[in-house]
Design a protein around this motif. Structure first.
Motif, PDB file in Angstrom:
ATOM      1  N   LEU A 143     -39.136  15.012 -11.439  1.00 54.25           N
ATOM      2  CA  LEU A 143     -39.560  14.487 -10.144  1.00 54.25           C
ATOM      3  C   LEU A 143     -40.079  13.064 -10.324  1.00 54.25           C
ATOM      4  CD1 LEU A 143     -41.537  17.377  -8.397  1.00 54.25           C
ATOM      5  CD2 LEU A 143     -39.520  16.229  -7.506  1.00 54.25           C
ATOM      6  N   ASN A 160     -35.601  19.869  -4.263  1.00 58.31           N
ATOM      7  CA  ASN A 160     -35.657  19.078  -5.481  1.00 58.31           C
ATOM      8  C   ASN A 160     -36.004  20.012  -6.634  1.00 58.31           C
ATOM      9  OD1 ASN A 160     -35.760  15.958  -4.588  1.00 58.31           O
ATOM     10  ND2 ASN A 160     -36.842  17.192  -3.081  1.00 58.31           N
ATOM     11  N   TYR A 177     -35.673  13.233  -4.523  1.00 52.87           N
ATOM     12  CA  TYR A 177     -36.891  12.903  -5.268  1.00 52.87           C
ATOM     13  C   TYR A 177     -36.717  13.094  -6.775  1.00 52.87           C
ATOM     14  CZ  TYR A 177     -39.513  12.183  -0.973  1.00 52.87           C
ATOM     15  OH  TYR A 177     -39.984  11.683   0.220  1.00 52.87           O
ATOM     16  N   ILE A 188     -44.744  14.296  -2.275  1.00 45.18           N
ATOM     17  CA  ILE A 188     -43.585  14.258  -1.387  1.00 45.18           C
ATOM     18  C   ILE A 188     -44.006  14.378   0.066  1.00 45.18           C
ATOM     19  CG2 ILE A 188     -41.447  15.461  -0.774  1.00 45.18           C
ATOM     20  CD1 ILE A 188     -41.251  16.323  -3.712  1.00 45.18           C
ATOM     21  N   ASN A 241     -42.500   6.244  -0.385  1.00 44.61           N
ATOM     22  CA  ASN A 241     -42.731   7.503   0.326  1.00 44.61           C
ATOM     23  C   ASN A 241     -43.838   7.359   1.369  1.00 44.61           C
ATOM     24  OD1 ASN A 241     -41.752  10.270   0.414  1.00 44.61           O
ATOM     25  ND2 ASN A 241     -43.850  10.834  -0.099  1.00 44.61           N
ATOM     26  N   LEU A 248     -38.278   6.012  -4.049  1.00 45.33           N
ATOM     27  CA  LEU A 248     -39.106   6.878  -3.206  1.00 45.33           C
ATOM     28  C   LEU A 248     -40.540   6.984  -3.712  1.00 45.33           C
ATOM     29  CD1 LEU A 248     -36.632   9.761  -2.293  1.00 45.33           C
ATOM     30  CD2 LEU A 248     -37.576   8.029  -0.762  1.00 45.33           C
ATOM     31  N   LYS A 249     -40.742   6.721  -4.992  1.00 45.70           N
ATOM     32  CA  LYS A 249     -42.109   6.790  -5.522  1.00 45.70           C
ATOM     33  C   LYS A 249     -43.002   5.772  -4.830  1.00 45.70           C
ATOM     34  CE  LYS A 249     -44.746   6.820  -9.820  1.00 45.70           C
ATOM     35  NZ  LYS A 249     -44.678   6.777 -11.306  1.00 45.70           N
TER      36      LYS A 249
END
Length: 835
Positions: free
Chosen positions: A708, A703, A675, A713, A685, A681-682
């Motif tokens: 970040l 992380n 992350y 998350i 997710n 991943l933003k």
């Protein structure tokens, strides 16, 4: 002069004279100077004075300040990093320990090139984050590291020393604080004849004038210090010749720390740096009070200074030849002066400037980059002068073995003189290896065979060539490494230093092999020949209760060709950890090395020899799931570790996360810092959390709170902190001993937390939604327990787990209990927990 001091003084002078004969400057692939750089280097010849910056790690240095000292004040500037960063994380690859230290050594050298500064080290090993300077000094062996620091001070002879950190702990790392303690002690000890007297065959005592702390403004204000009363320099000063400020130059330098993801934004404007004096002569006006910074530092050097001033007066960017007569006269005048520390340094710098003004290019290029003792290379020596001055090559040849390559000859303008010769490497030639890795390291310090190498940033190449030129009768010598040259279709000419290696090397396909069942497994060995032909046999050795198949023959008929051999290894019934060694027999000798090549675009290729060893671990292990999806983070070896225990691991890319069928996986794991490093991943997710809601298991490893890409998350909020537990054997308290994670499919006991390496974990959450269940509490001595190392929650039909435990270190290290616990995290979705 007392008799004892006089005797020592005469001994030091003898050593200086003897060593200067061989102290030719060593140039790697030569980087030519533009006109501004050349003018700067000549003007710097007229400035004396030196500063040694002092800290614990790569990235601790103040790059802008180092650039300011070197390029604005024209001081000889060095950075002593007590460690090579061996305990840090690797954000560009999987190297850890000494290998990441080797990468960071090269990154520091690239940074120093940008600043025009020098790099030094002690033997201390970075063993990871610690909160205690006392633990640091104990693990490092306080007296040995202090001795190394004293050696570097005596060798570099700084006028002032500046520490990055204070001794009072504001540096927030035990090794930072320990570096400041060492600096203060070394400042006192370096000038004392009775401290570390065994060093005096190599260096002489030296007492710097002052010790400062490069203090942080907010700390000084908190201590009630009036900033107007302490020395200050503006590291944001703009240099019009460079076309940039020192903060800009510092950002370029700092961005070379690529294995730490240290890309740094350039800053503009004033940036005052304050200096709190700790020891030494009182400050009246500035840092260099009472420091002689002119040629008066060397007696009877007036002629040298005059010649250099004459050269500067004739400076012409269009005709460098104009300066050569005066620069050569300055060099000749230096040769008539008594040898000294500063004279040797200035002669080396002047020799490089003369090379630039003469447009001299010379090299010793090999037809191969690897050679074994007793075998041959073809070396091509070439020289070209782009000067109209009278220059001759007196001789050129290898230093060891002593072989002539070019005979005495006049050089003609822009005409290349080139000769080639077959040379034979001695049968007893040593292998190329970083000097601090030639012997097995102790717990906190490297073992160095040759004490004279202490402090050096890297080993001298095994194969070097010497070129001696005559400039109207004045001889100047240079050394260059023997290198291999090739053409890269993207980058053009590329070079690597030639390495001497064993005739054959052996390599295990994996560093650690886990045996989850009491069953034999196949182990693959790769034999590499560094000769045109090699025949012999390979055997594996290990403890008697590990059953290993007999030795096997190999026959390889081309250099760099490989042959794979499969051995059968049967583990004992119970938990056990064993070292299995590979031994190659060839022509009556045995070879036990594996050759590691480290290759990244931003540093030179590094070749390292390590013992050919496999860590074999028998762990009774129950596994229920089969297919794992893995989102790679930074420098992560866990996918291979999971495959070795029977999981099918598929690496997930951005397309998989966007459109792939995630339901085919029994569990999905996010690698360390995923992350921080996977921007997709933003947006994706939510798909991972839907996977959990529909019955999947999602395990997210640590992380950092910095950078970040999203704070969302998990299915419920939590906040990542800097909380960590640095003692690898810190007690671990199970907060819910009945939780299935500690029972299924493997029962977790206190023994499973034995044998962990470097730390328990890092960057634990310190705040979380009440729907998360913290499962483990741990703490370093003297601190309150932290409970954020392992968070568990059910979400929909599935399970989400966040853990800051350092599985990324423990699994590659073959820690049995870490495997058992990590398997239980993967299998957590198979169990429905009811309180």
């Amino acid at each position: 002069m007392p008799a004892r001091i006089k005797t020592r003084f005469l001994f030091y002078i003898t050593c200086l004279i003897t060593s200067s004969i061989f102290n030719l400057p060593l140039s790697a692939q030569h980087r030519t100077m533009n006109a501004a750089e050349l003018y700067f280097e000549i003007t710097k010849l007229n400035t004396f004075g030196s500063v040694l910056y002092f800290a614990a790690h790569p990235d601790d240095e103040n790059n802008a300040l180092l650039s300011y000292f070197s390029r604005e004040m024209k001081l000889r500037t060095g950075y002593l990093s007590l460690t090579r960063g061996d305990g840090g994380q690797n954000l560009i690859g999987t190297e850890k320990g000494a290998l990441i230290g080797l990468i960071r050594t090269q990154e520091l050298l690239k940074a120093r090139q940008i600043e025009g500064t020098e790099q030094y080290f002690s033997r201390a090993i970075d063993f990871g984050y610690t909160k205690s300077e006392h633990e640091t000094l104990e693990i490092w062996d306080h007296e040995k590291v202090l001795g190394d620091a004293v050696f570097v001070i005596r060798k570099f002879q700084p006028d002032i020393i500046i520490t990055r950190f204070p001794t009072t702990g504001e540096g927030r790392h035990g090794q930072h604080t320990a570096s400041a303690i060492i600096a203060e002690e070394a400042f006192e000890a370096a000038g004392d004849y009775d401290r570390f007297p065994e060093q005096l065959q190599y260096v002489s005592p030296w007492q710097p004038k002052r010790l400062f702390w490069n203090a942080w403004e907010q700390v000084l204000l908190a201590k009630g210090v009036d900033l107007a009363t302490v020395p200050v320099v503006d590291a944001g000063t703009y240099n019009s010749s460079l076309g940039k400020s020192y903060t800009e130059l510092g950002a370029e330098s700092r961005s070379e720390h690529k294995s730490q993801a240290m890309g740094t934004a350039k800053r503009f404007g004033e940036w005052p740096n304050y200096f709190l004096q700790l020891k030494g002569l009182p400050v009246r006006r500035g840092l260099l009070d009472d420091v002689e910074t002119s040629w008066r530092r060397i007696p009877n050097s007036e002629k040298v200074e005059t010649y250099i001033q004459n050269a500067l007066a004739k400076f012409d960017p269009q005709n460098r030849d104009k300066m050569l007569p005066d620069l050569i006269a300055a060099y000749k005048a230096m040769q008539n002066l008594p040898e000294s520390h500063w004279l040797s340094h200035k002669k080396n710098r002047l020799a490089e400037i003369i090379r630039e003004c003469a447009g001299l290019q010379f090299s010793a290029i090999s037809n191969d980059y690897i050679v074994a003792p007793g075998n041959q290379l073809e070396i091509t020596a070439s020289v070209v002068s782009r000067s109209s001055s009278t220059i001759a090559i007196e001789k050129a040849g290898l230093i060891e073995p002593d072989i002539s390559l070019i005979q005495k000859s006049d050089l003609h303008f822009n005409r290349v003189l080139r000769t080639s010769k077959q040379i034979t490497i001695k049968n007893d030639a040593g292998y190329s290896q970083p000097y601090w890795m030639q012997r097995k390291a102790e717990k906190g310090i490297y073992a160095v065979v040759d004490h004279a190498l202490t402090g050096m940033s890297e080993s001298n190449p095994r194969l070097q060539a010497r070129f001696i030129f005559s400039f109207n009768g004045t001889e100047i010598g240079y050394r260059v490494p023997v290198q291999y040259k090739w053409l890269d279709q993207r980058d053009g000419d590329k070079f690597r230093t030639v390495s001497i290696v064993p005739p054959v090397t052996v390599h295990f396909d994996e560093k650690v092999r886990i045996f989850p069942k009491n069953e034999a497994a196949n182990i693959r060995i790769t034999v590499t020949s560094n000769l045109e032909r090699a025949t012999g046999d390979v055997s594996l050795t290990g403890p008697s209760d590990w059953q290993i198949s007999p030795s096997q023959n190999f026959e390889i008929n081309a250099k760099y060709a490989e042959q794979s051999l499969i051995f059968t290894v049967h583990p004992p019934r119970n938990t056990d950890v064993a070292a299995i060694h590979a031994i190659a027999s060839f022509q009556g000798k045995v070879y036990i090395q594996t050759s590691i090549k480290i290759e990244y675009d931003h540093i030179p290729v590094q070749t390292v020899l390590l013992p050919a060893e496999l860590k074999a671990v028998r762990i009774p292990l129950k596994i229920r799931s089969k297919r794992i999806g893995y989102i790679a983070g930074a420098g992560d070896e866990i996918p291979g570790n999971l495959r070795s225990i029977g999981y099918e691991v598929e690496m997930l890319n951005a397309i998989d996360l966007d459109k792939g069928d995630l339901t085919r996986f029994d569990a999905i794991i996010a690698g360390v810092r995923a992350y921080n490093t996977r921007p997709e991943l933003k947006q994706k997710n939510s798909r991972l959390l839907d996977y959990v809601k529909n019955g999947g298991t999602y395990v997210v490893q640590y992380n950092t709170s910095y950078a970040l890409i999203t704070e969302e998350i998990g299915p419920y909020p939590f906040k990542i902190s800097r909380d960590r537990v640095t003692l690898e054997d810190a007690p671990m308290t199970l907060l819910d001993k009945n939780h299935p994670i500690f029972h299924q499919p493997n029962k977790i006991t206190a023994e499973d937390f034995s044998g962990w390496v470097q730390e328990r974990g890092l960057y634990f959450p310190n705040q979380w939604d009440e729907r998360y269940r913290p499962l483990i509490a741990c703490n370093d001595p003297g601190e309150a327990p932290t409970k954020g190392s392992l968070l568990y929650t059910k979400y929909g039909k599935g399970v989400f787990i966040y853990t800051g435990l350092s599985f990324f270190r423990e699994l590659p290290a073959g820690v049995p209990g870490a495997y058992r616990l990590f398997v239980n995290l993967i299998e957590a979705g198979k169990v429905f927990y009811k309180k």
